[in-house]
Motif scaffolding. Structure first.
Motif, PDB file in Angstrom:
ATOM      1  N   TYR A 233      23.928 -17.939 -47.285  1.00  0.00           N
ATOM      2  CA  TYR A 233      25.173 -17.585 -47.992  1.00  0.00           C
ATOM      3  C   TYR A 233      25.681 -18.753 -48.842  1.00  0.00           C
ATOM      4  CZ  TYR A 233      24.962 -14.013 -44.363  1.00  0.00           C
ATOM      5  OH  TYR A 233      24.541 -13.024 -43.521  1.00  0.00           O
ATOM      6  N   GLY A 234      24.749 -19.464 -49.502  1.00  0.00           N
ATOM      7  CA  GLY A 234      25.111 -20.566 -50.389  1.00  0.00           C
ATOM      8  C   GLY A 234      25.513 -21.854 -49.690  1.00  0.00           C
ATOM      9  N   ARG A 235      25.448 -21.857 -48.360  1.00  0.00           N
ATOM     10  CA  ARG A 235      25.864 -23.023 -47.584  1.00  0.00           C
ATOM     11  C   ARG A 235      24.625 -23.708 -46.992  1.00  0.00           C
ATOM     12  NH1 ARG A 235      26.786 -21.623 -42.273  1.00  0.00           N
ATOM     13  NH2 ARG A 235      26.973 -23.504 -41.116  1.00  0.00           N
ATOM     14  N   SER A 236      24.584 -25.017 -47.018  1.00  0.00           N
ATOM     15  CA  SER A 236      23.476 -25.770 -46.435  1.00  0.00           C
ATOM     16  C   SER A 236      23.858 -26.275 -45.050  1.00  0.00           C
ATOM     17  CB  SER A 236      23.137 -26.978 -47.303  1.00  0.00           C
ATOM     18  OG  SER A 236      22.628 -26.556 -48.539  1.00  0.00           O
ATOM     19  N   TYR A 237      22.900 -26.261 -44.154  1.00  0.00           N
ATOM     20  CA  TYR A 237      23.135 -26.772 -42.792  1.00  0.00           C
ATOM     21  C   TYR A 237      21.789 -27.149 -42.187  1.00  0.00           C
ATOM     22  CZ  TYR A 237      21.489 -22.157 -41.388  1.00  0.00           C
ATOM     23  OH  TYR A 237      20.719 -21.030 -41.228  1.00  0.00           O
ATOM     24  N   MET A 238      21.818 -27.927 -41.117  1.00  0.00           N
ATOM     25  CA  MET A 238      20.596 -28.315 -40.415  1.00  0.00           C
ATOM     26  C   MET A 238      20.312 -27.275 -39.331  1.00  0.00           C
ATOM     27  SD  MET A 238      19.522 -30.966 -41.946  1.00  0.00           S
ATOM     28  CE  MET A 238      18.248 -31.644 -40.872  1.00  0.00           C
ATOM     29  N   GLY A 239      19.036 -26.922 -39.192  1.00  0.00           N
ATOM     30  CA  GLY A 239      18.666 -25.941 -38.179  1.00  0.00           C
ATOM     31  C   GLY A 239      17.170 -25.959 -37.908  1.00  0.00           C
ATOM     32  N   THR A 240      16.761 -25.145 -36.944  1.00  0.00           N
ATOM     33  CA  THR A 240      15.360 -25.063 -36.539  1.00  0.00           C
ATOM     34  C   THR A 240      14.616 -24.056 -37.408  1.00  0.00           C
ATOM     35  OG1 THR A 240      15.984 -25.568 -34.259  1.00  0.00           O
ATOM     36  CG2 THR A 240      13.808 -24.589 -34.592  1.00  0.00           C
ATOM     37  N   LEU A 241      13.492 -24.480 -37.952  1.00  0.00           N
ATOM     38  CA  LEU A 241      12.621 -23.580 -38.706  1.00  0.00           C
ATOM     39  C   LEU A 241      11.750 -22.833 -37.699  1.00  0.00           C
ATOM     40  CD1 LEU A 241      11.441 -26.089 -41.469  1.00  0.00           C
ATOM     41  CD2 LEU A 241      13.263 -24.384 -41.661  1.00  0.00           C
ATOM     42  N   ARG A 242      11.752 -21.510 -37.766  1.00  0.00           N
ATOM     43  CA  ARG A 242      10.986 -20.688 -36.826  1.00  0.00           C
ATOM     44  C   ARG A 242       9.488 -20.960 -37.045  1.00  0.00           C
ATOM     45  NH1 ARG A 242      12.980 -16.353 -34.495  1.00  0.00           N
ATOM     46  NH2 ARG A 242      14.559 -16.059 -36.119  1.00  0.00           N
ATOM     47  N   THR A 243       8.890 -21.691 -36.116  1.00  0.00           N
ATOM     48  CA  THR A 243       7.497 -22.127 -36.257  1.00  0.00           C
ATOM     49  C   THR A 243       6.811 -22.054 -34.899  1.00  0.00           C
ATOM     50  OG1 THR A 243       8.312 -23.734 -37.892  1.00  0.00           O
ATOM     51  CG2 THR A 243       6.039 -24.007 -37.154  1.00  0.00           C
ATOM     52  N   THR A 244       5.542 -21.662 -34.897  1.00  0.00           N
ATOM     53  CA  THR A 244       4.776 -21.592 -33.648  1.00  0.00           C
ATOM     54  C   THR A 244       3.546 -22.491 -33.756  1.00  0.00           C
ATOM     55  OG1 THR A 244       5.537 -19.355 -33.197  1.00  0.00           O
ATOM     56  CG2 THR A 244       3.528 -20.046 -32.078  1.00  0.00           C
ATOM     57  N   PHE A 245       3.372 -23.317 -32.716  1.00  0.00           N
ATOM     58  CA  PHE A 245       2.222 -24.203 -32.623  1.00  0.00           C
ATOM     59  C   PHE A 245       1.327 -23.694 -31.494  1.00  0.00           C
ATOM     60  CE2 PHE A 245       5.564 -26.606 -34.579  1.00  0.00           C
ATOM     61  CZ  PHE A 245       4.928 -27.410 -35.514  1.00  0.00           C
ATOM     62  N   ILE A 246       0.058 -23.465 -31.807  1.00  0.00           N
ATOM     63  CA  ILE A 246      -0.910 -23.041 -30.794  1.00  0.00           C
ATOM     64  C   ILE A 246      -1.688 -24.292 -30.395  1.00  0.00           C
ATOM     65  CG2 ILE A 246      -2.812 -21.471 -30.219  1.00  0.00           C
ATOM     66  CD1 ILE A 246      -0.285 -19.957 -31.163  1.00  0.00           C
ATOM     67  N   LEU A 247      -1.578 -24.663 -29.115  1.00  0.00           N
ATOM     68  CA  LEU A 247      -2.252 -25.860 -28.605  1.00  0.00           C
ATOM     69  C   LEU A 247      -3.495 -25.437 -27.822  1.00  0.00           C
ATOM     70  CD1 LEU A 247       0.899 -27.671 -27.103  1.00  0.00           C
ATOM     71  CD2 LEU A 247       0.093 -27.694 -29.464  1.00  0.00           C
ATOM     72  N   ASN A 248      -4.574 -26.193 -27.969  1.00  0.00           N
ATOM     73  CA  ASN A 248      -5.772 -25.877 -27.192  1.00  0.00           C
ATOM     74  C   ASN A 248      -5.634 -26.407 -25.764  1.00  0.00           C
ATOM     75  OD1 ASN A 248      -6.439 -28.626 -27.164  1.00  0.00           O
ATOM     76  ND2 ASN A 248      -8.044 -28.429 -28.722  1.00  0.00           N
ATOM     77  N   GLU A 249      -6.684 -26.255 -24.977  1.00  0.00           N
ATOM     78  CA  GLU A 249      -6.644 -26.637 -23.555  1.00  0.00           C
ATOM     79  C   GLU A 249      -6.410 -28.122 -23.340  1.00  0.00           C
ATOM     80  OE1 GLU A 249      -9.023 -22.846 -23.983  1.00  0.00           O
ATOM     81  OE2 GLU A 249      -8.884 -24.717 -25.087  1.00  0.00           O
ATOM     82  N   GLU A 250      -6.618 -28.925 -24.369  1.00  0.00           N
ATOM     83  CA  GLU A 250      -6.403 -30.375 -24.275  1.00  0.00           C
ATOM     84  C   GLU A 250      -5.044 -30.802 -24.853  1.00  0.00           C
ATOM     85  OE1 GLU A 250      -8.664 -32.186 -22.550  1.00  0.00           O
ATOM     86  OE2 GLU A 250      -9.605 -30.221 -22.258  1.00  0.00           O
ATOM     87  N   GLY A 251      -4.237 -29.824 -25.290  1.00  0.00           N
ATOM     88  CA  GLY A 251      -2.918 -30.149 -25.836  1.00  0.00           C
ATOM     89  C   GLY A 251      -2.935 -30.550 -27.303  1.00  0.00           C
ATOM     90  N   VAL A 252      -4.037 -30.250 -27.985  1.00  0.00           N
ATOM     91  CA  VAL A 252      -4.170 -30.561 -29.406  1.00  0.00           C
ATOM     92  C   VAL A 252      -3.791 -29.321 -30.222  1.00  0.00           C
ATOM     93  CG1 VAL A 252      -5.813 -31.212 -31.232  1.00  0.00           C
ATOM     94  CG2 VAL A 252      -5.959 -32.293 -28.977  1.00  0.00           C
ATOM     95  N   ILE A 253      -3.038 -29.542 -31.299  1.00  0.00           N
ATOM     96  CA  ILE A 253      -2.606 -28.420 -32.143  1.00  0.00           C
ATOM     97  C   ILE A 253      -3.824 -27.827 -32.846  1.00  0.00           C
ATOM     98  CG2 ILE A 253      -1.184 -27.709 -34.108  1.00  0.00           C
ATOM     99  CD1 ILE A 253       0.689 -30.114 -33.356  1.00  0.00           C
TER     100      ILE A 253
END
Length: 148
Positions: free
Chosen positions: A109-129
């Protein structure tokens, strides 16, 4: 964080105030999904998609962990209200969202603010993205299918 990077060992505190460590999920693939806010329409649709396909995700070797900057109490209510079978990290100090690069300027609505970008990280069995589903790609209603 980019594909090929190792996720941090300490992910943060969950809805019960317990520390969540990546090593607890060794041998499993992890769906680490960042979302803006508990109990909003898009975030609820996304969480319910993951809840409804939770058994299929587990059969495919995935564990699901949600992350938002909401506090533990908010997460408890969100989990209870929607019968979510997975843990939610209360990143109130914004450590994880900043580490993963998903805390950013947003506009509404024309206003800027800080927030979380909806993003998903898939990590393998070793914790690597292994894969990143970006904000433009995430389909809240079919998120589980996107992962599978």
């Amino acid at each position: 964080m980019n594909v090929g990077d190792k996720a941090p060992e300490l992910l943060g505190k969950n809805e019960k105030g317990e520390d969540i460590f990546l090593s607890s999920y060794k041998g499993k693939k992890v769906v680490l999904y960042f979302y803006p806010k508990d109990n909003t329409s898009g975030c609820t649709a996304q969480a319910c998609s993951l809840r409804d396909s939770y058994d299929d995700l587990r059969k495919a070797g995935y564990e699901v962990i949600g992350v938002s900057v909401d506090d533990e109490k908010s997460h408890q209510k969100f989990i209870e209200k929607h019968a979510l079978p997975f843990t939610l990290i209360a990143d109130t100090e914004k450590k994880l969202v900043e580490q993963f690069g998903v805390w950013a300027e947003k506009k509404m609505y024309g206003r800027s603010y800080m927030g979380t970008l909806r993003t998903t990280f898939i990590l393998n069995e070793e914790g690597v993205i292994e894969r990143i589903i970006t904000p433009k790609e995430v389909s809240t209603k079919e998120h589980a299918q996107q992962i599978l």
